[in-house]
Structure formats: structure tokens, C-alpha cells
Design a protein around this motif. Structure first.
Motif, short mmCIF file in Angstrom:
data_model
loop_
_atom_site.label_atom_id
_atom_site.label_comp_id
_atom_site.label_asym_id
_atom_site.label_seq_id
_atom_site.Cartn_x
_atom_site.Cartn_y
_atom_site.Cartn_z
N VAL A 201 61.48 41.91 34.47
CA VAL A 201 60.27 41.31 33.89
C VAL A 201 60.69 40.10 33.06
O VAL A 201 61.87 39.92 32.78
CB VAL A 201 59.47 42.30 33.02
CG1 VAL A 201 58.98 43.49 33.83
CG2 VAL A 201 60.28 42.78 31.84
N ASN A 202 59.73 39.32 32.64
CA ASN A 202 60.04 38.16 31.81
C ASN A 202 60.63 38.63 30.49
O ASN A 202 60.03 39.44 29.78
CB ASN A 202 58.77 37.34 31.58
CG ASN A 202 59.07 36.10 30.77
OD1 ASN A 202 59.14 36.16 29.56
ND2 ASN A 202 59.28 35.00 31.46
N PHE B 250 53.45 44.60 32.75
CA PHE B 250 53.88 43.22 32.95
C PHE B 250 53.52 42.82 34.37
O PHE B 250 53.95 43.45 35.33
CB PHE B 250 55.37 43.09 32.66
CG PHE B 250 55.68 43.42 31.23
CD1 PHE B 250 55.68 42.43 30.27
CD2 PHE B 250 55.90 44.72 30.83
CE1 PHE B 250 55.92 42.73 28.94
CE2 PHE B 250 56.14 45.04 29.50
CZ PHE B 250 56.14 44.03 28.56
N SER C 114 53.76 39.63 35.79
CA SER C 114 54.45 38.48 36.36
C SER C 114 55.83 38.37 35.74
O SER C 114 56.05 38.77 34.60
CB SER C 114 53.64 37.21 36.07
OG SER C 114 54.38 36.06 36.43
N GLN C 115 56.75 37.79 36.48
CA GLN C 115 58.06 37.51 35.92
C GLN C 115 58.06 36.16 35.22
O GLN C 115 59.04 35.79 34.58
CB GLN C 115 59.13 37.53 37.01
CG GLN C 115 59.41 38.93 37.51
CD GLN C 115 60.62 38.98 38.41
OE1 GLN C 115 61.15 37.96 38.82
NE2 GLN C 115 61.07 40.18 38.71
N GLN C 116 56.96 35.45 35.30
CA GLN C 116 56.83 34.16 34.64
C GLN C 116 56.20 34.34 33.27
O GLN C 116 55.44 35.29 33.05
CB GLN C 116 55.96 33.21 35.48
CG GLN C 116 56.51 32.95 36.86
CD GLN C 116 57.87 32.29 36.82
OE1 GLN C 116 58.08 31.33 36.10
NE2 GLN C 116 58.81 32.84 37.57
N ARG D 164 53.52 33.55 31.42
CA ARG D 164 52.17 33.04 31.63
C ARG D 164 51.19 33.89 30.84
O ARG D 164 51.46 35.04 30.51
CB ARG D 164 51.79 33.12 33.12
CG ARG D 164 52.70 32.41 34.03
CD ARG D 164 52.44 32.67 35.50
NE ARG D 164 51.22 33.39 35.79
CZ ARG D 164 50.62 33.34 36.96
NH1 ARG D 164 51.11 32.63 37.94
NH2 ARG D 164 49.52 34.03 37.17
N ASP E 63 48.58 35.30 31.81
CA ASP E 63 48.14 36.49 32.55
C ASP E 63 49.33 37.37 32.96
O ASP E 63 49.20 38.22 33.81
CB ASP E 63 47.31 36.09 33.76
CG ASP E 63 48.08 35.26 34.78
OD1 ASP E 63 49.20 34.80 34.47
OD2 ASP E 63 47.55 35.06 35.89
N GLY E 64 50.46 37.18 32.30
CA GLY E 64 51.66 37.93 32.65
C GLY E 64 51.76 39.31 32.01
O GLY E 64 52.68 40.06 32.31
#
Length: 143
Positions: free
Chosen positions: A41-42, A89, A91-93, A95, A97-98
Motif C-alpha cells: 500500500v502507499n 487502502f 490505491s497504491q497512489q 490520492r 480516494d486512496g
């Protein structure tokens, strides 16, 4: 009931900012990717969630699955209310919406815990607090 809700609101409001333009608009070539890929994950969002929720005991912490779940948490001024959080989580970015927060609140009536409604803004404010902390960490890392 109101004391616990007020405590949660004060905490989240004090930590949160609007998520609308939190990380800037558009793709300007900035690195918003993961700080590390080892956890799945980020890294900024992950650490920000741990920091933001550090006042609660953790039940499940799975970076590879992208989920953090807390144990039930009560305050001394509202012992007949408790809250449990799950952070997913998305997104891995890095963001807005992450990350998604789910809140479950219960009240004790006649010795039985009953699930009661949570204000819709509570989860959003926690998400914003996590995003703000992640942004602060990314800015600090860039300097």
C-alpha cells in the motif's frame, strides 16, 4: 453518547482539512506513488493512518491486505459508548480516494451492546485527517 460523539468530532476536525485539492490538481510529474512497495500500500497513507489512529488499540494490521482494524474504543466520559474503525487502502497512489474509513458505533443498553447510527461526516473527517497527515509526511520527505 453526546460526549463521545463530541470527542470524536473534536479529534477529527482538529486533524482534518478538505480533501478536494489536498494533493494538488492534475499530473505535474510529482511523485505521488508509494514511498515503498514492500508493504503493498502507499507508505505515506499507511503511516498516516497508523499515526492518526494511534489513540485506539489495533486489532488487525495487514499492510499486504491493505486493512487496519481497531479494537472497540471507549472514553472515560462515555463508558456506555464504543467505536470500532476499519481503514481500507484503495490505491497504491497517494490520492484523496486512496483510503476509505468505516466507523461502527455501539451503545450499551440494559447490558447489551447495540449498533447505532454514525454521522456520515465522521468517516469523511477521519479520511481527511489521514490524507492531511500523509501530505505532511510527503512534503517533509521532499525537503
Amino acid at each position: 453518547m453526546q460526549n463521545f460523539a463530541r470527542t470524536m468530532m473534536v479529534l477529527t476536525v482538529s486533524l482534518s482539512l478538505g480533501a478536494c485539492s489536498m494533493f494538488g490538481g492534475g499530473d505535474k510529474g510529482e511523485d505521488t506513488g508509494p514511498r515503498t512497495t514492500a508493504i503493498g500500500v502507499n507508505g505515506y497513507l499507511w503511516q498516516a493512518a497508523l499515526d492518526t489512529l494511534s489513540f485506539m488499540p489495533f486489532d488487525q494490521v495487514e499492510p499486504s491486505g491493505g486493512v487496519i482494524t481497531t479494537h472497540w474504543h471507549s472514553t472515560a466520559d462515555a463508558p456506555d459508548e464504543r467505536v470500532k474503525l476499519t481503514v481500507r487502502f484503495m490505491s497504491q497512489q497517494l490520492r484523496s480516494d486512496g483510503v476509505k474509513v468505516f466507523v461502527v458505533r455501539q451503545e450499551r443498553k440494559d447490558g447489551t451492546w447495540l449498533t447505532v447510527p454514525v454521522q456520515a461526516s465522521t468517516a469523511l473527517q477521519l479520511e481527511e485527517a489521514i490524507l492531511e497527515r500523509a501530505r505532511q509526511m510527503r512534503v517533509a520527505a521532499a525537503n
